[in-house]
Write an enzyme that holds these catalytic residues in place. Sequence first.
Site, PDB file in Angstrom:
ATOM      1  N   HIS A 240       0.820  -1.220   0.000  1.00 15.29           N
ATOM      2  CA  HIS A 240       0.000   0.000   0.000  1.00 15.29           C
ATOM      3  C   HIS A 240       0.856   1.275   0.000  1.00 15.29           C
ATOM      4  O   HIS A 240       0.676   2.171  -0.828  1.00 15.29           O
ATOM      5  CB  HIS A 240      -0.874   0.026   1.251  1.00 15.29           C
ATOM      6  CG  HIS A 240      -1.715  -1.186   1.433  1.00 15.29           C
ATOM      7  ND1 HIS A 240      -2.882  -1.383   0.736  1.00 15.29           N
ATOM      8  CD2 HIS A 240      -1.561  -2.280   2.224  1.00 15.29           C
ATOM      9  CE1 HIS A 240      -3.417  -2.536   1.104  1.00 15.29           C
ATOM     10  NE2 HIS A 240      -2.636  -3.097   1.998  1.00 15.29           N
TER      11      HIS A 240
HETATM   12  C1  BDR Z   1      -2.555   0.940   5.359  1.00 16.03           C
HETATM   13  O1  BDR Z   1      -2.753   0.509   6.706  1.00 16.03           O
HETATM   14  C2  BDR Z   1      -1.539   0.110   7.276  1.00 16.03           C
HETATM   15  O2  BDR Z   1      -1.647  -1.154   7.850  1.00 16.03           O
HETATM   16  C3  BDR Z   1      -0.497   0.132   6.189  1.00 16.03           C
HETATM   17  O3  BDR Z   1       0.749   0.587   6.693  1.00 16.03           O
HETATM   18  C4  BDR Z   1      -1.059   1.063   5.146  1.00 16.03           C
HETATM   19  O4  BDR Z   1      -0.656   2.402   5.384  1.00 16.03           O
HETATM   20  C5  BDR Z   1      -3.263  -0.039   4.422  1.00 16.03           C
HETATM   21  O5  BDR Z   1      -4.637  -0.081   4.690  1.00 16.03           O
END
Ligand code: BDR
Length: 316
Positions: A240
């Site tokens: 992500h």
């Molecule tokens: C986001 O949530 C966190 O767990 C990750 O670092 C990312 O920024 C994904 O939904």
Amino acid sequence: MPISLLIDTDPGLDDAIAIALALGSPEVDVIGISTVGGNTNLANTTRNALRLLEFLNRTDIPVASGHDEPYARAKQETGNPPVHGTDGFASVDLPEPSTQVVSTDAPAFLAQKIREAKDPVTLVAIGPLTNIAHLVDRFPEVLPLVDRFIIMGGAAQTGNVTPVAEFNIWHDPEAAKVVFNSALKTVMVGLDVTHSVKTYETEWEWMNAFGKFGEVFVQMMTYYTDFYSQFYGERMTHQHDALAMAEAIWPGIMVLQETTIDVETKGELTDGMTVVDQRDRKGRGRNSWVAWEIDGNEFHARLGQALRRLAAPFES
Ligand code: BDR
Ligand code: CA
């Protein structure tokens, strides 16, 4: 001239890869990092940011810690075991930091960095938007000096923590609402893009030839992959934060659409949902960009190149 980049983050395993991507990319100059509570508490996210910079020999980059508690509500638990491990970094063995934060007031730190920069900066937020909401409240005069503002968060179509809410927005919906309704024009890199790219475990194999670099990052990514494989049955992850970082480093690497976005903060089933109104039904004006698509092969090629640059000094 490289782009001056500020990173607000809650490291976090995928945050670590995103930060490494930025540090390995000559297109950007990371002029500061601020930390926020999210994936784990602020003490851990701050320690992780400092440890990562120590490990990568970049203690020249100033770090400021910010808010642990969400903007207007108590912290809530996802109900899942911690995706990033109890310390946020899968208990990986990293040196303790020899440096300290330069400030414990991340919004003031960000405002100062934005003001001092020679050219308008890019600000990328890859955690909950708490620090950024306080920046908006306290230092509105610096917002026009931000050239681009990119977040990893939200989703037009489907959530991860709930059927409709993505983690970073779900963790602090009121902060996200302040941010989307501010003078910052947000580029929302949400799950629509990040779920479209699968990073298979094999993507990290080359790192094993790079001593401690490989040990650290492979251990982190193995832990993260273990988590994903429970849900998806494949040895892969969604990167992500590195995907949002890619748009900050290479503007236009993804397909963006100008649109109107707001955040649900009261819904019984929809709390933390980003509502993307492609038709701008209320005529309030298009306050954001939503990211729809990226070429996954191109992303992986550029990620690999940047990480290899960082890994080179560790070659055994
Ligand atoms: C986001 O949530 C966190 O767990 C990750 O670092 C990312 O920024 C994904 O939904
Ligand atoms: Ca994150």
